[in-house]
Design a protein around this motif. Structure first.
Motif, PDB file in Angstrom:
ATOM      1  N   SER A   1      89.368 -42.159  39.401  1.00 44.01           N
ATOM      2  CA  SER A   1      90.785 -42.199  39.796  1.00 44.01           C
ATOM      3  C   SER A   1      91.485 -43.373  39.125  1.00 44.01           C
ATOM      4  O   SER A   1      90.860 -44.205  38.470  1.00 44.01           O
ATOM      5  CB  SER A   1      90.896 -42.345  41.314  1.00 44.01           C
ATOM      6  OG  SER A   1      90.483 -43.640  41.709  1.00 44.01           O
ATOM      7  N   ALA A   2      92.796 -43.442  39.313  1.00 40.67           N
ATOM      8  CA  ALA A   2      93.579 -44.541  38.736  1.00 40.67           C
ATOM      9  C   ALA A   2      93.114 -45.895  39.269  1.00 40.67           C
ATOM     10  O   ALA A   2      93.274 -46.911  38.605  1.00 40.67           O
ATOM     11  CB  ALA A   2      95.064 -44.336  39.051  1.00 40.67           C
ATOM     12  N   GLN A   3      92.521 -45.891  40.488  1.00 43.53           N
ATOM     13  CA  GLN A   3      92.016 -47.150  41.061  1.00 43.53           C
ATOM     14  C   GLN A   3      90.552 -47.390  40.679  1.00 43.53           C
ATOM     15  O   GLN A   3      89.956 -48.374  41.089  1.00 43.53           O
ATOM     16  CB  GLN A   3      92.124 -47.132  42.597  1.00 43.53           C
ATOM     17  CG  GLN A   3      93.556 -47.155  43.125  1.00 43.53           C
ATOM     18  CD  GLN A   3      94.211 -45.787  42.982  1.00 43.53           C
ATOM     19  OE1 GLN A   3      93.592 -44.766  43.238  1.00 43.53           O
ATOM     20  NE2 GLN A   3      95.466 -45.761  42.530  1.00 43.53           N
TER      21      GLN A   3
ATOM     22  N   LYS B   1      87.746 -45.880  35.104  1.00 40.41           N
ATOM     23  CA  LYS B   1      88.562 -45.315  34.022  1.00 40.41           C
ATOM     24  C   LYS B   1      89.085 -43.979  34.532  1.00 40.41           C
ATOM     25  O   LYS B   1      88.321 -43.192  35.087  1.00 40.41           O
ATOM     26  CB  LYS B   1      87.709 -45.118  32.761  1.00 40.41           C
ATOM     27  CG  LYS B   1      88.504 -44.649  31.551  1.00 40.41           C
ATOM     28  CD  LYS B   1      87.656 -44.676  30.278  1.00 40.41           C
ATOM     29  CE  LYS B   1      88.481 -44.182  29.086  1.00 40.41           C
ATOM     30  NZ  LYS B   1      87.677 -44.175  27.844  1.00 40.41           N
ATOM     31  N   GLU B   2      90.349 -43.715  34.333  1.00 35.72           N
ATOM     32  CA  GLU B   2      90.954 -42.522  34.925  1.00 35.72           C
ATOM     33  C   GLU B   2      90.579 -41.259  34.153  1.00 35.72           C
ATOM     34  O   GLU B   2      90.740 -41.194  32.933  1.00 35.72           O
ATOM     35  CB  GLU B   2      92.482 -42.661  34.989  1.00 35.72           C
ATOM     36  CG  GLU B   2      93.110 -41.545  35.817  1.00 35.72           C
ATOM     37  CD  GLU B   2      94.584 -41.787  36.121  1.00 35.72           C
ATOM     38  OE1 GLU B   2      95.126 -42.803  35.646  1.00 35.72           O
ATOM     39  OE2 GLU B   2      95.182 -40.939  36.817  1.00 35.72           O
TER      40      GLU B   2
ATOM     41  N   LEU C   1     100.965 -38.027  43.089  1.00 31.45           N
ATOM     42  CA  LEU C   1      99.864 -38.119  42.122  1.00 31.45           C
ATOM     43  C   LEU C   1     100.084 -37.183  40.943  1.00 31.45           C
ATOM     44  O   LEU C   1      99.705 -37.497  39.817  1.00 31.45           O
ATOM     45  CB  LEU C   1      98.524 -37.777  42.805  1.00 31.45           C
ATOM     46  CG  LEU C   1      97.986 -38.789  43.821  1.00 31.45           C
ATOM     47  CD1 LEU C   1      96.730 -38.242  44.486  1.00 31.45           C
ATOM     48  CD2 LEU C   1      97.696 -40.130  43.161  1.00 31.45           C
TER      49      LEU C   1
ATOM     50  N   PRO D   1      91.844 -37.642  34.011  1.00 33.69           N
ATOM     51  CA  PRO D   1      92.987 -36.861  34.517  1.00 33.69           C
ATOM     52  C   PRO D   1      92.541 -35.567  35.191  1.00 33.69           C
ATOM     53  O   PRO D   1      91.536 -34.958  34.810  1.00 33.69           O
ATOM     54  CB  PRO D   1      93.799 -36.575  33.244  1.00 33.69           C
ATOM     55  CG  PRO D   1      93.389 -37.631  32.279  1.00 33.69           C
ATOM     56  CD  PRO D   1      91.945 -37.920  32.581  1.00 33.69           C
TER      57      PRO D   1
END
Lengths: 301, 301
Positions: A71-73, A76-77, B216, A79
């Motif tokens: 996830s974005a948190q 590494k994201e 999101l 998508p």
């Protein structure tokens, strides 16, 4: 036996890791509280700490992770992949951290209504591998903080709905007037059943306050108020889900045993008895996706 | 002009008091944060502090209070009166604290489904006095922490439903994942309208998570997420209420002006435009019940 894959289910509040052989069998495993919110010295350090011993003999041992780590948190994201998506699509959309020999499975998104999952897509891939009869068409229920009801078709996730059941219960218990009568559920099965029944008779907005009013009017012991609330909120999830799908049989449950038991009882109250359950789906899904992505030397997808 | 009644709307978190003349007109008024949860030195001391000046000239000046002061956590419990109940029944079921010259209006309870109100019954008596056209049959909406939808018939409360709308919004905003994107609503009317629309398209359990998923997936600005959530939760209340009643016209709104405006907009989105509102119902209701109870010398019910 030779290690062939490191598999990680790396969530918000905890992490599970497995070292698998070339047949996907578990050689070793590790559980850690270092979910992405609790990692103190960086993801790379946590990853090395957890997997270092397994990679000592073979520094090129591939690793695959699913869950909020993408996830974005997270580290590494990765998508979100749009529905419909199955193991092949997930394998094709993995992202890589080449310097760590790690790949991350993406989450899956639905556009209308907007919804997202991250981690469950891998458990679903595992369920499909463990029970190929689900490929043609199946409904899955994945109880938890954010329960998911998932429709599978042709081996792919066709659509899904998230219910904030676990989190809704927790915030009402800990922070609302409905939590004033008891600290925790008392294990009162009858109160739980009454909650399920209330959810069948009326909708959640109009019934929520009955968890308090019943006690004030002497219809329920204060100590059982959270058992009723649990039944009411789980029942509201099931009633809502069944408004949009009409499964021929009980849906398949995926989750922790205690929660699966609770949902099995709840589904039975809605006429869907004997819901089957599948366990160990995360590790099976990581193995399946790693094979589809040809991450594992000497194995073919 | 001579003081004839001290009227108190004594709630959980605040208190309003009025000194009324023999025509029910306000001679003086007082607001205080000494709701029942914030009274430090006892109810009698708070009562004396707030009403002492008014009772100086006439120590026998009668006083009537409504609200949580009559709950089990209040000064003295006034047991719930069953529906149907109107001003006459409320006057007949008041409890007395003779040593303080104070009477307390009871709350009202509904048995099936179980529901309770305390304070609203007095506002409803006030609404009936201010607008006698409501007597025959009317629907009232009282927005707030615990919104009430009330059906009146023949001048009495026939039945009602509590929706925990305000509290649900607050606990989700402050304690759930849905409150991570913004600290407070941004005043985004379009996002509020989208929330109302989502509540018409689906039920609350299946739509709650969309307040997060929309952001999101880039469909809504993070800053507007709580405007959407507010629309969704208020819309879920209205959708639920309208499943059980089919008002010929918009229901009558009773509450704080900002909240009444918000609900008027929300009701319009459900085809119930131009909902009328009634203000100052608490003091009017206390006066009405005091008259019906013949608390006031020289006045007839």
């Amino acid at each position: 036996m030779t290690a062939a894959l490191i598999a990680l289910d790396w969530g918000t509040s905890s992490l599970r890791a497995w070292c698998l052989d070339e047949g996907g069998r578990v050689l070793d495993q590790h559980e850690s509280p270092e979910g992405i919110l609790h990692v103190k010295d960086g993801f790379a350090a946590a990853f090395d700490r957890i997997t270092g011993a397994w990679r000592k003999e073979n520094p090129n041992l591939p690793a695959l992770a699913s869950g909020m780590i993408g996830s974005a948190q997270g580290w590494k994201e990765a998508p979100y992949l749009p529905c419909p998506a199955g193991p092949e699509e997930l394998a094709g959309a993995m992202i890589a951290l080449p310097e760590h020999g790690l790949h991350i499975v993406p989450g899956v998104a639905q556009r209308h209504p907007a919804d997202v999952m991250r981690g469950e897509e891998t458990q679903i891939a595992g369920a499909l591998a463990l029970n190929p009869a689900l490929r043609a068409e199946a409904h899955l229920v994945m109880p938890g903080t954010h329960s998911k009801w998932v429709t599978l078709r042709d081996g792919r996730i066709e659509g899904f709905t998230t219910f904030m059941t676990g989190e809704l219960f927790a915030v009402l218990k800990d922070h609302s007037i409905l939590g004033r009568f008891a600290k925790a559920p008392a294990g009162d099965d009858e109160a739980f059943s009454r909650g399920l029944q209330a959810a069948q008779e009326g909708d959640l907005p109009s019934r929520l306050f009955s968890a308090r009013a019943d006690v004030l009017l002497g219809d329920r012991a204060a100590a059982s108020s959270l058992d009723y609330l649990s039944g009411l909120i789980i029942g509201a999830e099931i009633a809502s889900a069944l408004r949009h799908m009409t499964p021929q049989a009980a849906p398949v449950l995926i989750g922790a045993p205690a929660l699966v038991d609770r949902y099995r009882r709840a589904l039975a109250a809605f006429g869907l008895a004997d819901a089957p359950a599948i366990a160990h789906t995360a590790v099976a899904g990581l193995w399946q996706i790693a094979r589809a992505a040809r991450l594992i030397e000497g194995t073919r997808p």
